[in-house]
Write a protein that holds these residues in place. Structure first.
Motif, short mmCIF file in Angstrom:
data_model
loop_
_atom_site.label_atom_id
_atom_site.label_comp_id
_atom_site.label_asym_id
_atom_site.label_seq_id
_atom_site.Cartn_x
_atom_site.Cartn_y
_atom_site.Cartn_z
N ASP A 1 -25.85 28.75 -9.31
CA ASP A 1 -26.05 27.47 -10.00
C ASP A 1 -25.22 27.51 -11.26
N ILE B 1 -29.35 29.34 -5.92
CA ILE B 1 -30.02 28.17 -5.37
C ILE B 1 -29.66 28.08 -3.89
N ALA C 1 -27.97 22.17 -2.96
CA ALA C 1 -27.01 22.12 -4.07
C ALA C 1 -26.17 20.85 -4.05
N ALA D 1 -27.36 22.92 -9.31
CA ALA D 1 -28.72 22.60 -8.86
C ALA D 1 -29.04 21.13 -9.07
#
Length: 171
Positions: free
Chosen positions: A88, A104, A109, A130
């Motif tokens: 992220d 993530i 994403a 994120a």
């Protein structure tokens, strides 16, 4: 009616069990080597990725998200993919040092493609975030477009690379 309720409950329980069985993201260490080049992942700038395959005890690491996307788009794999994680970059301390433990799920994403930035291996990078807000702020500064994992165009990861292009290293 009672039979339908039991069937619905068992279906929900099965879904929860399947999600619970997915492996967690692994922190990057000095031992993590990039799948394609076998170079130390942690020593390269920019976002990273990891792919967990069924039956494999450790994930495949990637020093550049572009390489991870190329792997995902490739038809040749040794096993089924269980889960994919990416850095992220919205929470990364810096481009040069993304957090080794802040991952993530790639399916959730927001990816920036077409930005004027180089990844860890010097090629144009696909940058994960994120939040939509962080992705939008990045595109305002470096260009590109925000897309989901499924919408990343093939040529963003599989196209030829001109290493003479003047790409930036984000600050």
């Amino acid at each position: 009616m009672r039979y339908l309720l039991i069937l619905a409950f068992l279906s929900i329980a099965a879904c929860k069990e399947e999600v619970a069985d997915l492996p967690d993201a692994m922190p990057m260490t000095e031992d993590a080597l990039s799948y394609f080049c076998q170079m130390q992942v942690i020593s390269h700038a920019g976002p990273k990725g990891q792919v967990h395959l069924e039956g494999y005890p450790a994930p495949l690491f990637f020093a550049q998200v572009r390489d991870l996307i190329a792997y995902l788009k490739s038809p040749e794999r040794d096993a089924d993919i269980l889960v994919v994680y990416v850095s992220d970059m919205g929470s990364a301390p810096s481009w040069g040092q993304p957090d080794a433990a802040d991952w993530i799920a790639a399916k959730d994403a927001h990816f920036v493609v077409g930005a004027n930035v180089a990844g860890g291996m010097g090629a144009p990078e696909i940058v994960p975030f994120a939040t939509q807000l962080d992705a939008d702020a990045f595109t305002a500064k470096y260009g590109g477009a925000v897309v989901s994992l499924e919408a990343i165009p093939d040529d963003a990861a599989l196209g030829p690379v001109d290493l003479d292009d003047k790409l930036e290293e984000p600050t």
